[in-house]
Design an enzyme around this catalytic site. Sequence first.
Site, short mmCIF file in Angstrom:
data_model
loop_
_atom_site.label_atom_id
_atom_site.label_comp_id
_atom_site.label_asym_id
_atom_site.label_seq_id
_atom_site.Cartn_x
_atom_site.Cartn_y
_atom_site.Cartn_z
N SER A 143 10.52 8.47 113.26
CA SER A 143 9.33 7.89 113.86
C SER A 143 8.53 8.95 114.58
O SER A 143 9.08 9.94 115.10
CB SER A 143 9.72 6.79 114.86
OG SER A 143 8.59 6.36 115.61
N TYR A 155 14.24 3.46 121.90
CA TYR A 155 13.85 3.56 120.49
C TYR A 155 13.59 5.01 120.11
O TYR A 155 14.09 5.51 119.09
CB TYR A 155 12.61 2.71 120.23
CG TYR A 155 12.07 2.87 118.83
CD1 TYR A 155 12.71 2.29 117.75
CD2 TYR A 155 10.91 3.61 118.59
CE1 TYR A 155 12.23 2.44 116.45
CE2 TYR A 155 10.42 3.77 117.30
CZ TYR A 155 11.08 3.18 116.24
OH TYR A 155 10.60 3.35 114.96
#
Length: 253
Positions: A143, A155
């Site tokens: 990501s 995350y």
Amino acid sequence: MTALNGKTALVTGASRGIGRAIALRLAVDGALVAVHYGNNDEAAKQTVSEIEQVGGRAFPIRAELGKSGDVDTLFAGLKYGLAGRPLDVLVNNAALSSAGSLAETTAETYDRLFAVNVKAPFFIIQRALPMMADGGRIINLSSAATRVAQPELAYAMSKGAINALSRSLAQAVGTRGITVNAVAPGPTVTESSGWMVSTPEVEARLGAANALNRVGLPADIAAVIAFLASDDARWVTGDVLDVTGGCFLGARI
């Protein structure tokens, strides 16, 4: 396209969004695709149906990652579907996208996120390597959150782990001709993020954050995955490819 004719692929989290686009693209390029999903039977059937409608081949595998026995269930379905054929391409796409901010994250949500985003890919790879053909491909979804500060700390940490896994694994399996890379998307419009294009104003504002001046689409990510899965990417390994359209590269002058 025929770049993957005769190849097999496993795409985790392939029932919707980016995972569905990846599964469809690999199938269009000729691969037999194992469509993994967690619990949405209808969404998985839709993915398989879309693949078959374009002349591709696919089969679904249901296994909820982060639960006890998840990898055993996944590989039982994979071995059945491949019927003795080796695995050529593994795409670790399945992930949870949020545990909240630092203040909002609980021990339970943190553990669940890392179980799905980090532990599952690790042990999926461990199980996949003995049945993977030499010259195979492992592609892990990372990501842009690993390079752009944002509030989803857990995350971002989980995707940082994926980057480290990909680089070290590439060195470990390189003598078999297996390449390992990570792909880092930025904000991408999927079923769960339709708000990104809810109005022309919102879409324009988000698009302006990217050098290419538009929001990302699942097909943009799938195209890069297809390249990495092909023989054209045989000399690319241990890398983290930024596939964001130039997200937050700097102010426009």
